[in-house]
Design a protein around this motif. Structure first.
Motif, PDB file in Angstrom:
ATOM      1  N   SER A  12      87.451 -63.420  14.513  1.00 51.82           N
ATOM      2  CA  SER A  12      87.665 -62.983  15.893  1.00 51.82           C
ATOM      3  C   SER A  12      88.910 -62.101  16.023  1.00 51.82           C
ATOM      4  CB  SER A  12      87.770 -64.179  16.823  1.00 51.82           C
ATOM      5  OG  SER A  12      88.924 -64.926  16.530  1.00 51.82           O
ATOM      6  N   LEU A  13      89.816 -62.163  15.066  1.00 54.59           N
ATOM      7  CA  LEU A  13      91.007 -61.317  15.132  1.00 54.59           C
ATOM      8  C   LEU A  13      90.646 -59.833  15.087  1.00 54.59           C
ATOM      9  CD1 LEU A  13      93.514 -63.294  12.913  1.00 54.59           C
ATOM     10  CD2 LEU A  13      93.490 -63.107  15.398  1.00 54.59           C
ATOM     11  N   PRO A  15      80.285 -64.569  21.813  1.00 53.78           N
ATOM     12  CA  PRO A  15      79.619 -65.868  21.794  1.00 53.78           C
ATOM     13  C   PRO A  15      78.789 -66.016  20.519  1.00 53.78           C
ATOM     14  CG  PRO A  15      78.404 -64.370  23.176  1.00 53.78           C
ATOM     15  CD  PRO A  15      79.583 -63.610  22.645  1.00 53.78           C
ATOM     16  N   THR A  16      78.719 -67.215  20.003  1.00 56.52           N
ATOM     17  CA  THR A  16      77.786 -67.533  18.927  1.00 56.52           C
ATOM     18  C   THR A  16      76.802 -68.542  19.495  1.00 56.52           C
ATOM     19  OG1 THR A  16      79.087 -69.377  18.054  1.00 56.52           O
ATOM     20  CG2 THR A  16      79.591 -67.185  17.193  1.00 56.52           C
ATOM     21  N   GLU A  17      75.876 -68.979  18.689  1.00 59.42           N
ATOM     22  CA  GLU A  17      74.916 -69.949  19.210  1.00 59.42           C
ATOM     23  C   GLU A  17      75.545 -71.315  19.440  1.00 59.42           C
ATOM     24  OE1 GLU A  17      72.725 -70.945  15.033  1.00 59.42           O
ATOM     25  OE2 GLU A  17      72.280 -69.067  16.048  1.00 59.42           O
ATOM     26  N   ASP A  18      76.628 -71.625  18.729  1.00 60.07           N
ATOM     27  CA  ASP A  18      77.280 -72.929  18.875  1.00 60.07           C
ATOM     28  C   ASP A  18      78.581 -72.870  19.674  1.00 60.07           C
ATOM     29  OD1 ASP A  18      75.298 -74.103  17.299  1.00 60.07           O
ATOM     30  OD2 ASP A  18      76.396 -73.648  15.449  1.00 60.07           O
ATOM     31  N   TYR A  19      79.279 -71.732  19.638  1.00 56.20           N
ATOM     32  CA  TYR A  19      80.623 -71.650  20.209  1.00 56.20           C
ATOM     33  C   TYR A  19      80.817 -70.373  21.007  1.00 56.20           C
ATOM     34  CZ  TYR A  19      81.275 -75.137  16.593  1.00 56.20           C
ATOM     35  OH  TYR A  19      81.136 -76.233  15.810  1.00 56.20           O
ATOM     36  N   LYS A  20      81.842 -70.429  21.865  1.00 54.15           N
ATOM     37  CA  LYS A  20      82.326 -69.236  22.563  1.00 54.15           C
ATOM     38  C   LYS A  20      83.769 -69.040  22.130  1.00 54.15           C
ATOM     39  CE  LYS A  20      79.481 -69.747  26.681  1.00 54.15           C
ATOM     40  NZ  LYS A  20      79.500 -70.009  28.134  1.00 54.15           N
ATOM     41  N   VAL A  21      84.129 -67.818  21.831  1.00 54.40           N
ATOM     42  CA  VAL A  21      85.464 -67.511  21.338  1.00 54.40           C
ATOM     43  C   VAL A  21      86.183 -66.654  22.384  1.00 54.40           C
ATOM     44  CG1 VAL A  21      86.786 -66.486  19.466  1.00 54.40           C
ATOM     45  CG2 VAL A  21      84.585 -67.561  18.980  1.00 54.40           C
ATOM     46  N   TYR A  22      87.351 -67.129  22.825  1.00 60.49           N
ATOM     47  CA  TYR A  22      88.154 -66.450  23.836  1.00 60.49           C
ATOM     48  C   TYR A  22      89.466 -65.982  23.217  1.00 60.49           C
ATOM     49  CZ  TYR A  22      85.007 -68.570  27.245  1.00 60.49           C
ATOM     50  OH  TYR A  22      83.902 -68.943  27.959  1.00 60.49           O
ATOM     51  N   GLY A  23      90.057 -64.944  23.785  1.00 62.58           N
ATOM     52  CA  GLY A  23      91.291 -64.407  23.246  1.00 62.58           C
ATOM     53  C   GLY A  23      92.332 -64.102  24.298  1.00 62.58           C
ATOM     54  N   TYR A  24      93.570 -64.067  23.837  1.00 61.62           N
ATOM     55  CA  TYR A  24      94.732 -63.798  24.686  1.00 61.62           C
ATOM     56  C   TYR A  24      95.785 -63.179  23.771  1.00 61.62           C
ATOM     57  CZ  TYR A  24      98.468 -65.036  28.053  1.00 61.62           C
ATOM     58  OH  TYR A  24      99.498 -65.020  28.959  1.00 61.62           O
ATOM     59  N   VAL A  25      96.510 -62.199  24.257  1.00 56.95           N
ATOM     60  CA  VAL A  25      97.562 -61.578  23.457  1.00 56.95           C
ATOM     61  C   VAL A  25      98.823 -61.481  24.309  1.00 56.95           C
ATOM     62  CG1 VAL A  25      96.887 -59.216  24.039  1.00 56.95           C
ATOM     63  CG2 VAL A  25      98.095 -59.656  21.916  1.00 56.95           C
ATOM     64  N   LYS A  51      98.806 -63.420  19.081  1.00 63.85           N
ATOM     65  CA  LYS A  51      97.426 -63.594  19.532  1.00 63.85           C
ATOM     66  C   LYS A  51      97.082 -65.072  19.578  1.00 63.85           C
ATOM     67  CE  LYS A  51      96.616 -59.356  17.191  1.00 63.85           C
ATOM     68  NZ  LYS A  51      96.981 -58.994  15.850  1.00 63.85           N
ATOM     69  N   PHE A  52      96.460 -65.467  20.672  1.00 60.51           N
ATOM     70  CA  PHE A  52      95.931 -66.819  20.821  1.00 60.51           C
ATOM     71  C   PHE A  52      94.416 -66.715  20.829  1.00 60.51           C
ATOM     72  CE2 PHE A  52      99.995 -67.167  23.196  1.00 60.51           C
ATOM     73  CZ  PHE A  52     100.600 -68.156  22.440  1.00 60.51           C
ATOM     74  N   VAL A  53      93.765 -67.571  20.066  1.00 57.79           N
ATOM     75  CA  VAL A  53      92.311 -67.596  20.010  1.00 57.79           C
ATOM     76  C   VAL A  53      91.867 -69.026  20.267  1.00 57.79           C
ATOM     77  CG1 VAL A  53      90.280 -67.217  18.566  1.00 57.79           C
ATOM     78  CG2 VAL A  53      92.225 -65.683  18.375  1.00 57.79           C
ATOM     79  N   MET A  54      90.884 -69.177  21.139  1.00 57.69           N
ATOM     80  CA  MET A  54      90.366 -70.491  21.494  1.00 57.69           C
ATOM     81  C   MET A  54      88.859 -70.494  21.256  1.00 57.69           C
ATOM     82  SD  MET A  54      90.772 -72.471  25.138  1.00 57.69           S
ATOM     83  CE  MET A  54      92.458 -71.957  25.246  1.00 57.69           C
TER      84      MET A  54
END
Length: 129
Positions: free
Chosen positions: A25-26, A53-63, A69-72
């Motif tokens: 995701s970076l 988004p993936t089928e199992d997860y959603k990936v969010y970002g913040y800088v 960088k923060f990734v959740m």
């Protein structure tokens, strides 16, 4: 420099999968930052939103302004989380990170080993789960 300062995952049996997801995701974070360019500097909003988004997860970002960088990664079956709740969780992370940076005994760039930061992250994870 894209090396992790802090990684926390629950459940721990899929930890390697989460590491891979965060590192991939970076690239998306870098693309969004370069696409926003000067507009990101002018804005006070540092939230990048849903990276992918993936089928199992959603990936969010913040800088942050200093390019930290923060990734959740959130389970995609969790429909209770809205965009503004994710945004407020990133703000809490950013505030806690700022508190760590203000600690005179912390060397910037070192891994984060802070009980207060751990407690804050654990409380956020319990809200999500």
């Amino acid at each position: 420099q894209n090396y992790p300062l802090y990684i926390r995952s629950v459940p721990t049996e899929n930890e390697l999968k989460f590491h891979y997801t965060v590192h991939t995701s970076l690239d998306v974070v870098d693309e969004k930052i370069s696409a926003m360019g000067k507009a990101l500097v002018d804005q006070r909003e540092l939230y990048l939103g849903l990276l992918y988004p993936t089928e199992d997860y959603k990936v969010y970002g913040y800088v942050t302004n200093s390019k930290v960088k923060f990734v959740m990664v959130v389970d995609s079956s969790n429909t209770a989380l809205r965009d503004n709740e994710i945004r407020s969780m990133f703000r809490k992370l950013h505030n806690s990170y700022t508190d760590i940076m203000c600690n005179p005994f912390y060397n910037p760039g070192d891994r984060i080993h802070s009980r207060a930061f751990d407690t804050m992250v654990n409380s956020m994870m319990m809200q999500v789960c």
